[in-house]
Design an enzyme around this catalytic site. Sequence first.
Site: not given
Ligand SMILES: Cc1cc2nc3c(=O)[nH]c(=O)nc-3n(C[C@H](O)[C@H](O)[C@H](O)COP(=O)(O)O)c2cc1C
Length: 439
Positions: A173, A168-170
């Site tokens: 964090y 998780h480099g994004a």
């Molecule tokens: C409720 C929620 C929890 C998320 N938890 C993480 C996470 O644990 N790690 C991560 O890299 N991104 C996390 N994200 C980001 C998503 O993985 C994704 O990259 C982002 O929501 C964009 O995609 P989408 O438009 O399909 O939602 C989370 C997003 C949401 C909505």
Amino acid sequence: MPSDPIFEPLAFRSLTVKNRIFRSNVSGRFDNYDGSGTQTRINWELKFARGGAGAIISSFVPVTIRGRIIPNYATIHTGERIPFWRELGRQVHQHDCKFILQLSHAGRQRDVPGIEFEKGLSSTDKKDPLHGFECERMSVDQIDEAVQAFAMGAWRAKEAGLDGVELHGANGYLITQFLSSGINDRKDDYGGSLQNRARFLLDIVRAIRARVGRDFHLQVKISATEYNDALVKGEERGNTVEDSIKVCQWLEAEGVDAIHVSCGSFFPHPRSPAGDFPLDELVKTYDTLISSGLLTLRNYLLLSGSVTGPLFQRQWERARGDRDRIQGLNLPDAQQIKEAVGIPVICTGGFQDAPVIRQALTSGACDAVSIARPLIANNNLVKMFAQGIDRPPVPCTYCNKCLVNAPENPLGCYEESRFRSRAEMVREIMTVFDPPPFQ
Ligand SMILES: Cc1cc2nc3c(=O)[nH]c(=O)nc-3n(C[C@H](O)[C@H](O)[C@H](O)COP(=O)(O)O)c2cc1C
Ligand code: SF4
């Protein structure tokens, strides 16, 4: 009839996925306080495996207890967790779906620190500018320990029979806190130039390769453009896509198998996940964070104010940009990275309609897409595409109510307008507890 690009298998160097749709990382407080996993998390992941996703990329999985965002996420910080992840992987595999575990460390970005460690660790000792989460600047020994914690996490994931790991480099964090020119203020070998800021991440990649060998799938999620100044005036803009292209080239040279493209130097960010700012819903849950940061009480009062709340909402939505362009928001960055590396690129951000996804794939902008919210809304979205339904009849509205409920309530879709009644919505959310832990 020409074959559907969505359902073409994707071959990485040592892993093949049956189609081009990955469930993107979504965290939920489904586990025990100590990070031991539960049946509830298995139930959650199986929803997407059954729904046809080619691979699931897990939620944020802490490699150390100090590196968690909030208690109740399953960890991989000890060998005791291996049996849980093995069982989860086994059940996901029964649906011909792969499982990639996201190795994570929150650094200073911790929503609820828990009782073990009051302060987070970071590249810096500056508190985060949005919530005021305090932190301690890492010593070189602490950096080395964190590098080894990531390597051991990868080894445990391999022992558990999982299909790969993602760093998780994004999204702000710990790894971003090193990579980002907007956050990292170190004067030693881990700060300053881009090469120095990338040293922590590249050390982790080398340590993982030394621990698990060349053939275990390893990908990195990166915030290609950081937009670090999106909300707080006076902040630097952070890394650009040009910076990230160089980082991705270095990652490829060190044996990384794929890049997962996101954006934003903090989370949530107006552009990640891009959507609405659900003010009323947020006011109900932000109280959970009040004791976590020096600015959280201020924020709570600001959000609750009848004038300041809507003002902040407007500022957030302005920073997001055009609502019509949420689908494929990160595609221009993904395309530039893809042109510069030889490994596959997965793009996250807003994907929901099959034609948009097909266009992203056939144009060569990316090799796969990852989906979070539209899959929370319609767990079987991929099966719909396979049946020729290109847009779900009751789509995700990008309201972000799932996101703001996550610190307090079970993860699920909280957009009442998608259901016949509130009771039906709650019933659907609560299905994650079926089957229950003890039967
Ligand atoms: C409720 C929620 C929890 C998320 N938890 C993480 C996470 O644990 N790690 C991560 O890299 N991104 C996390 N994200 C980001 C998503 O993985 C994704 O990259 C982002 O929501 C964009 O995609 P989408 O438009 O399909 O939602 C989370 C997003 C949401 C909505
Ligand atoms: S609450 Fe439901 S509709 Fe709203 S963004 Fe989340 S999944 Fe989509």
